[in-house]
Design an enzyme around this catalytic site. Sequence first.
Site, PDB file in Angstrom:
ATOM      1  CE1 TYR A  22      47.088  46.055  38.937  1.00  0.00           C
ATOM      2  CE2 TYR A  22      48.787  47.556  40.675  1.00  0.00           C
ATOM      3  CZ  TYR A  22      48.740  46.482  39.674  1.00  0.00           C
ATOM      4  OH  TYR A  22      49.536  45.709  39.642  1.00  0.00           O
ATOM      5  CG  HIS A  99      45.128  39.180  36.212  1.00  0.00           C
ATOM      6  ND1 HIS A  99      45.874  38.331  37.568  1.00  0.00           N
ATOM      7  CD2 HIS A  99      44.493  37.480  36.207  1.00  0.00           C
ATOM      8  CE1 HIS A  99      45.725  37.721  37.526  1.00  0.00           C
ATOM      9  NE2 HIS A  99      45.803  36.930  36.789  1.00  0.00           N
TER      10      HIS A  99
END
Length: 150
Positions: A22, A99
Amino acid sequence: MRILVVHGPNLNMLGTREPGIYGTLTLDRINESLVALADELGCTISPFQSNSEGALVDAIQAAAGTCDGILINPAAYTHTSVAIRDALAAVALPVVEVHLSNIHRREEFRSHSFVAAVAVGQITGFGADSYLLGLRALFTHIEKGIVTKG
């Protein structure tokens, strides 16, 4: 123009949570970048993050009549939440799903999105830039007055 930016569960942990997947930017930094881009585009954003599905649904429903579109990273709820999908459909606003990681290159269970069916489009896999690309795409979509149905 006002855009609701919805951040789903665990995104409050960005910067420390699995940085190999991430990235290292915090959610605050992502929101700061979104505010800067919104200023450049001439719109405003209202960021909202929750780990609770019900709170996310409430925020989406509250956008009806107050916002022109929704930029959403439903996070883990992408793959499980019919409630969020139905709330997005009910408010009938343009939605762009984003995302940080490419959900289609990860575990099989992550490749299905309930949100995709009610979104104008999906941007995935560009890290924090997914949000910026998504905001720009949503802004352009709304500016052009394109009518879509969720």
